[in-house]
Design a protein around this motif. Structure first.
Motif, mmCIF file in Angstrom:
data_model
loop_
_atom_site.group_PDB
_atom_site.id
_atom_site.type_symbol
_atom_site.label_atom_id
_atom_site.label_comp_id
_atom_site.label_asym_id
_atom_site.label_seq_id
_atom_site.Cartn_x
_atom_site.Cartn_y
_atom_site.Cartn_z
ATOM 1 N N THR A 53 0.829 -1.199 0.000
ATOM 2 C CA THR A 53 0.000 0.000 0.000
ATOM 3 C C THR A 53 0.864 1.251 0.000
ATOM 4 O OG1 THR A 53 -1.768 -1.141 1.178
ATOM 5 C CG2 THR A 53 -1.759 1.255 1.313
ATOM 6 N N PHE A 54 0.405 2.293 -0.690
ATOM 7 C CA PHE A 54 1.121 3.567 -0.683
ATOM 8 C C PHE A 54 0.153 4.711 -0.928
ATOM 9 C CE2 PHE A 54 1.366 1.512 -4.811
ATOM 10 C CZ PHE A 54 0.954 2.492 -5.708
ATOM 11 N N ILE A 55 0.337 5.759 -0.181
ATOM 12 C CA ILE A 55 -0.368 7.032 -0.370
ATOM 13 C C ILE A 55 0.730 8.086 -0.384
ATOM 14 C CG2 ILE A 55 -2.122 8.629 0.489
ATOM 15 C CD1 ILE A 55 -2.029 5.191 2.005
ATOM 16 N N ILE A 56 1.046 8.609 -1.544
ATOM 17 C CA ILE A 56 2.198 9.505 -1.710
ATOM 18 C C ILE A 56 1.724 10.849 -2.249
ATOM 19 C CG2 ILE A 56 4.499 9.767 -2.683
ATOM 20 C CD1 ILE A 56 4.573 6.777 -3.195
ATOM 21 N N GLU A 81 5.256 19.320 -5.236
ATOM 22 C CA GLU A 81 5.838 19.961 -6.417
ATOM 23 C C GLU A 81 5.078 19.599 -7.686
ATOM 24 O OE1 GLU A 81 9.941 19.085 -8.492
ATOM 25 O OE2 GLU A 81 10.253 20.446 -6.789
ATOM 26 N N LYS A 82 4.754 18.323 -7.825
ATOM 27 C CA LYS A 82 4.063 17.858 -9.033
ATOM 28 C C LYS A 82 2.550 17.874 -8.894
ATOM 29 C CE LYS A 82 8.119 15.265 -10.412
ATOM 30 N NZ LYS A 82 8.818 13.965 -10.487
ATOM 31 N N ARG A 83 2.099 18.236 -7.686
ATOM 32 C CA ARG A 83 0.670 18.401 -7.434
ATOM 33 C C ARG A 83 -0.124 17.136 -7.731
ATOM 34 N NH1 ARG A 83 -1.302 23.964 -5.957
ATOM 35 N NH2 ARG A 83 0.663 24.854 -5.320
ATOM 36 N N VAL A 84 0.362 16.042 -7.189
ATOM 37 C CA VAL A 84 -0.242 14.729 -7.415
ATOM 38 C C VAL A 84 -0.322 13.971 -6.098
ATOM 39 C CG1 VAL A 84 0.094 12.456 -8.481
ATOM 40 C CG2 VAL A 84 0.471 14.524 -9.838
ATOM 41 N N VAL A 85 -1.449 13.275 -5.907
ATOM 42 C CA VAL A 85 -1.578 12.269 -4.851
ATOM 43 C C VAL A 85 -1.667 10.922 -5.547
ATOM 44 C CG1 VAL A 85 -2.928 11.419 -2.901
ATOM 45 C CG2 VAL A 85 -2.861 13.884 -3.393
ATOM 46 N N LEU A 86 -0.778 10.014 -5.201
ATOM 47 C CA LEU A 86 -0.734 8.690 -5.819
ATOM 48 C C LEU A 86 -1.125 7.654 -4.778
ATOM 49 C CD1 LEU A 86 0.083 7.225 -8.482
ATOM 50 C CD2 LEU A 86 2.360 6.936 -7.476
ATOM 51 N N ILE A 87 -2.182 6.886 -5.073
ATOM 52 C CA ILE A 87 -2.706 5.910 -4.118
ATOM 53 C C ILE A 87 -2.767 4.536 -4.784
ATOM 54 C CG2 ILE A 87 -4.648 5.263 -2.641
ATOM 55 C CD1 ILE A 87 -5.462 8.204 -2.567
#
Length: 528
Positions: free
Chosen positions: A174-177, A181-187
C-alpha cells in the motif's frame, strides 16, 4: 533516473479511449453495480467493501522530499519522506496500469467553498464506486465552472495495483504519496476510499496557511443571527452529535478553513460513521442515506438489502458518504462569518476535567496543541484502564507543517475576532471509567447551548486547583455538583490523585513542543 514529466504522463492517460469523465450519480451507481464493485441497498445507497484495509494506512503515507517543500514539512512518523525517484517510478507504473484497464473514471471538482481560496481537484479512479465517493465528498462544479475547470491537484487511485516493497521502496503493498511539487496524490494497494478525502485535507493544511487561512479539523454551525460555532474533537467526543442542532444550520461536519472572510467548509459532503446508527439517535445522518450514498463496509441483508448498522463483523469503522445537501438544515453555499464560540470536546475517562470551562487565549492554544481525549479499556490490545490520548490540533495525522504554525494562527484569530473558547468534557463524571458515569448528553447540550448563546461570558466562575480552568458555578438546567468535578466524586482524595496523574500526562506530552512560547506552556497548562 531522470525525473518523469507527470503532466505529460497524465495527459497521455486521460487521452485514452477508456476514460469516462464526470459521470452523473445514476451513471456511477450503474457502473459500480454492473461491474460487481458494489450492491444496491433498500434506500438506493450503494454498499461496497474495502477488503483488509477498513481504515487509513498511516504507516504507508508519504510526502515526496522536494526542494519546494522539504524545509516546510514537519518530518517524522506522521510526515514520512520518500524520494522523487521512488515516486516517479511508481507513478509511471500506476499510469501504465490504468491505461490497460477497460474503463477508468474521472471527477473534476473543488475543495473549499470559499471561491477566493478553493482548490481545483481532479480524481482519477480505477473503481466507479470510488469516483462516486469523490462526487459525494468534494464540491461539485456547475456546468459553467466545469467548462473553465483547472486541476490544481490530481488524485490518481489504483487500488488493485499493489507495490512490491523490495522493488518499489515502500513498506508494504500500500502507498499514499503526495508530491507538493508535481501536485499529485498517488494511491495504490488500498480500497479504503477515505484516503482520498484525507489526502486533500492534508494538502489544504499545507496550502491554506500560506494564504493566512487556518485549516481546521472541526464541525461548524451557524445560528439565525449569523453567530458561528466551531466544534473540535477526536472520535467519540460528540463532535457530530453536538454540532447537529435543529435550531442552527450546519456549515460542515469535519473540515473547515477560517479566512479573513470567515469560516468555510472544505468539503461538499459528509463521511459519517454509521456503526449502531439509528434514526432515533442520529436522524440527520440516518435520513441522509438515500440514492447515491456510498456505504462502506456496512453489512446488508442479502435478500431485503436492508443495512444492519449494528453489525460490526466487517469493521467498527463503517461509513456513509453523502452530499451535504442530503441534510435539510444546512447553509448553502457552506460559508459563514467569523466564529463567536469555539468548543474543544474531550472524552475524559479519568473523570477529572470539568464538564465545561472557559479558556484564556493561552489555555486555548495549549489545549489545541494537546488535543486530549482518552482511550478506553478494550479499545486496543493491552489497554486495561483509561489511557490519555493526544492528537495535536485535534488532527495530527493530517498536519504537514509544524503544529505551532496552526496554534499561533488560532491565537491570532481569537484576538482579532474575540471568539470565546470553551473546553467541554463529554466523558466521565463522579469517578473514572468503570466507577463514575458518562456525562449526560442532555446536560452537555444545555451547557453548549448556554455557551453559544453567550450566557457564560460574564457568569461567576471558580478556578480549578489542578488545571487552572475557569468553571461556571451555575448553569440553568445543570446540577451544581456536576459542574465542579471534585464535588461529584465520593472519594475526593481519589479525585486529587487522578487529577494529578492526568496533569502529569499533559505536561509530559507538551514537552514535545519545545519551541512554544512560555506564555502558552506556563499560562496555558495545568498549574505547577
Amino acid at each position: 533516473m531522470n525525473s518523469i514529466d507527470t503532466v505529460s504522463e497524465l495527459n497521455e492517460l486521460l487521452a485514452g479511449n477508456n476514460i469516462s469523465v464526470q459521470l452523473s450519480v445514476p451513471q456511477l451507481v450503474e457502473k459500480a453495480t454492473s461491474r460487481g464493485e458494489a450492491i444496491l441497498t433498500s434506500t438506493g445507497a450503494v454498499k461496497a467493501e474495502t477488503g483488509k484495509y477498513t481504515g487509513r494506512s498511516p504507516q504507508d503515507k508519504y510526502i515526496v522530499e522536494e526542494p519546494i517543500s522539504k524545509d516546510k514539512i514537519d518530518w517524522g512518523s506522521v510526515n514520512q519522506p520518500i524520494s522523487s525517484e521512488i515516486f516517479d517510478a511508481l507513478y509511471k507504473k500506476v499510469t501504465n496500469y490504468l491505461k490497460e484497464q477497460e474503463e477508468i473514471f474521472v471527477f473534476k471538482g473543488f475543495a473549499g467553498a470559499d471561491k477566493e481560496s478553493r482548490l481545483g481537484i481532479q480524481v482519477v479512479n480505477e473503481f466507479a464506486w470510488h469516483n462516486l465517493f469523490a462526487h459525494q465528498l468534494f464540491i461539485r462544479p456547475t456546468e459553467e465552472e466545469l467548462i473553465a475547470h483547472q486541476a490544481d491537484f490530481t488524485i490518481v487511485s489504483a487500488p488493485n495495483f499493489k507495490a512490491n516493497p523490495m522493488i518499489d521502496g515502500t513498506k508494504s503493498e500500500t502507498f499514499i504519496i503526495v508530491s507538493m511539487e508535481k501536485r499529485v496524490v498517488l494511491i495504490g494497494g488500498t480500497e479504503y476510499a477515505g484516503e482520498m478525502k484525507k489526502s486533500i485535507f492534508s494538502i489544504m493544511n499545507y496550502l491554506l496557511p500560506e494564504q493566512n487561512i487556518l485549516p481546521m479539523h472541526c464541525s461548524a454551525n451557524v445560528g439565525e443571527s449569523g453567530d458561528v460555532a466551531l466544534f473540535f474533537g477526536l472520535s467519540g467526543t460528540g463532535k457530530t452529535t453536538l454540532s447537529a442542532d435543529a435550531g442552527r444550520k450546519l456549515i460542515g461536519d469535519d473540515e473547515h478553513g477560517w479566512s479573513d472572510n470567515g469560516v468555510f467548509n472544505i468539503e461538499g459532503g459528509c463521511y459519517a460513521k454509521c456503526i449502531d446508527l439509528t434514526r432515533e439517535n442520529e436522524p440527520q445522518i440516518f435520513d441522509a442515506i438515500t440514492f447515491g450514498t456510498v456505504l462502506e463496509n456496512v453489512v446488508v441483508d442479502p435478500e431485503t438489502r436492508v443495512a444492519n448498522y449494528a453489525d460490526d463483523s466487517l469493521t467498527e469503522n463503517t461509513r456513509a458518504a453523502y452530499q451535504i445537501q442530503n441534510i435539510e438544515n444546512i447553509v448553502d453555499p457552506s460559508v459563514a462569518g467569523h466564529p463567536n464560540t469555539i468548543v474543544f470536546l474531550t472524552a475524559d475517562a479519568f473523570g477529572v476535567l470539568p464538564p465545561i470551562s472557559k479558556l484564556t487565549k493561552e489555555q486555548a492554544m495549549y489545549h489545541f496543541l494537546s488535543g486530549f481525549t482518552s482511550k478506553l479499556a478494550g479499545t486496543e490490545r493491552g489497554i486495561t484502564s483509561p489511557q490519555p490520548a493526544f492528537s495535536t490540533c485535534f488532527g495530527s495525522p493530517f498536519l504537514p507543517l509544524h503544529a505551532t504554525v496552526y496554534a499561533e494562527m488560532l491565537g491570532k484569530k481569537i484576538d482579532e475576532h474575540g471568539a470565546q473558547v470553551f473546553l467541554v468534557n463529554t466523558g466521565w463524571t463522579g469517578g473514572e471509567y468503570g466507577v463514575g458515569s458518562r456525562m449526560k448528553l442532555a446536560y452537555t447540550r444545555t451547557m453548549v447551548r448556554a455557551a453559544i448563546d453567550g450566557k457564560l461570558r460574564n457568569v461567576e466562575t471558580t478556578t480549578d486547583a489542578v488545571f487552572g480552568l475557569e468553571i461556571p458555578t451555575q448553569i440553568d438546567g445543570v446540577p451544581a455538583e456536576v459542574l465542579i468535578p471534585r464535588n461529584a466524586w465520593e472519594d475526593q482524595a481519589a479525585y486529587d490523585a487522578k487529577a494529578t496523574e492526568l496533569a502529569h500526562a499533559f505536561r509530559k506530552n507538551f514537552q514535545k513542543f519545545g519551541t512554544v512560547s512560555q506564555d502558552i506552556s506556563l499560562k496555558g497548562g495545568p498549574l505547577a
